[in-house]
Enzyme design. Structure first.
Site, PDB file in Angstrom:
ATOM      1  N   TYR A   1      -3.197  -0.734  10.055  1.00 33.64           N
ATOM      2  CA  TYR A   1      -3.052  -0.962   8.610  1.00 33.64           C
ATOM      3  C   TYR A   1      -1.663  -0.535   8.150  1.00 33.64           C
ATOM      4  CZ  TYR A   1      -4.527  -1.117   3.704  1.00 33.64           C
ATOM      5  OH  TYR A   1      -4.656  -1.416   2.361  1.00 33.64           O
TER       6      TYR A   1
ATOM      7  N   SER B   1       0.861  -1.193   0.000  1.00 33.06           N
ATOM      8  CA  SER B   1       0.000   0.000   0.000  1.00 33.06           C
ATOM      9  C   SER B   1       0.892   1.236   0.000  1.00 33.06           C
ATOM     10  CB  SER B   1      -0.869   0.003   1.262  1.00 33.06           C
ATOM     11  OG  SER B   1      -1.463   1.275   1.485  1.00 33.06           O
TER      12      SER B   1
HETATM   13  C1  GCO Z   1      -7.487   5.094   4.454  1.00 32.55           C
HETATM   14  C2  GCO Z   1      -7.342   4.073   3.325  1.00 32.55           C
HETATM   15  C3  GCO Z   1      -5.910   3.593   3.302  1.00 32.55           C
HETATM   16  C4  GCO Z   1      -5.681   2.537   2.240  1.00 32.55           C
HETATM   17  C5  GCO Z   1      -5.589   3.194   0.899  1.00 32.55           C
HETATM   18  C6  GCO Z   1      -4.221   3.057   0.317  1.00 32.55           C
HETATM   19  O1  GCO Z   1      -8.240   4.846   5.415  1.00 32.55           O
HETATM   20  O2  GCO Z   1      -6.824   6.141   4.306  1.00 32.55           O
HETATM   21  O3  GCO Z   1      -8.223   2.977   3.513  1.00 32.55           O
HETATM   22  O4  GCO Z   1      -5.559   3.054   4.568  1.00 32.55           O
HETATM   23  O5  GCO Z   1      -4.512   1.908   2.544  1.00 32.55           O
HETATM   24  O6  GCO Z   1      -6.539   2.621   0.086  1.00 32.55           O
HETATM   25  O7  GCO Z   1      -3.904   1.703   0.129  1.00 32.55           O
END
Ligand code: GCO
Length: 255
Positions: free
Chosen positions: A159, A146
């Site tokens: 995350y 990501s």
């Molecule tokens: C958020 C998004 C990000 C994702 C994004 C990039 O809450 O800002 O869900 O955490 O990671 O889609 O991959």
């Protein structure tokens, strides 16, 4: 005739988290490039419906429902699907979840669930399929990282930690398995138009912030993942390993 660089005929791919979103798009694209594709998801009903739909379109696809954070299920069901359809040549570790909230209020269960699904599952799945890849001296592993493997924002700590770890696990796998002709790379999507990002797309302030943060001014579409997935799954990338390629509309290039 020499096979096309991006031709996946004769290859079998397994894509995790493939019942929707990025995983479904990549699985469909790999099938269209000639691969036999095993689609995994924990959502069995949705998974089987999508496998039936893609199969009806003439592509060679199979369903492999399992919880990728459950090592016992992996050790039982992945060998079973390999006995049924043949060895896995390409593994796409895509399954991912999100549990947003300020660190100080984030429940331990939420933290562990995110790390188990987004990071440990990639370790467990790769460990399961790499044995055969080592024996065959050939394999492709693609970990879906990501932009949050690099940068973040408040309330997404679990995350970010999982995707930062996945970036380094990708490099660890790459340096250990390169001698076996196994290439391990990552794809780092930016903000994509998926269910995971619905809470952002439906929040006017957050939606405007994302669009201002992305030079392309838009969310990525799951279809944007297909070309890079085919490239990293194909012989065109046989000397590329340990890389994370960001698919982010310019996000990481901009302040
Ligand atoms: C958020 C998004 C990000 C994702 C994004 C990039 O809450 O800002 O869900 O955490 O990671 O889609 O991959």
């Amino acid at each position: 005739m020499t096979p096309h660089l991006f031709d996946l005929n004769g290859k079998t791919a397994l894509v995790t988290g493939a019942a929707q979103g990025l995983g479904l798009a990549m699985a469909t694209g790999l099938a269209q490039a000639g691969a036999q594709v095993v689609l995994n998801d924990i959502q069995e009903v949705k998974l089987c419906a999508e496998v039936a739909r893609i199969g009806a379109a003439g592509f060679r696809v199979h369903a492999c429902p399992l919880d990728v954070s459950n090592s016992a299920q992996i050790q039982e069901r992945v060998p079973a699907i390999e006995r049924e359809v043949g060895p896995i040549d390409i593994l796409v570790n895509n399954a991912g979840i999100h549990r947003r909230g300020p660190i100080e209020h984030l429940p331990e269960t939420a933290w562990r669930e995110v790390l188990d699904t987004n990071l440990s599952a990639a370790f467990l799945m790769a460990k399961q399929v790499v044995r055969g890849m080592i024996e065959r001296r050939s394999g492709k592993i693609i970990n879906i990282c990501s932009v949050m493997s690099e940068v973040g924002r408040p309330t997404v700590a679990a995350y970010m930690a999982s995707k930062g770890g996945l970036k380094m696990l990708t490099k660890a796998m790459a340096v250990e398995w390169a001698k076996h002709n196994i290439q391990v790379n990552g794809i780092g999507p930016g903000w994509m138009a998926t269910e995971m990002n619905r809470p952002l797309m439906e929040n006017p302030a957050l939606d405007a912030w994302v669009r201002s943060r992305v030079p392309a001014g838009r969310y990525g579409d799951p279809a944007d993942m297909v070309g890079i997935a085919i490239y990293l799954a194909s012989s065109a990338s046989n000397f590329v390993t340990g890389q994370v390629i960001y698919l982010d509309g310019g996000t990481l290039a901009a302040l």
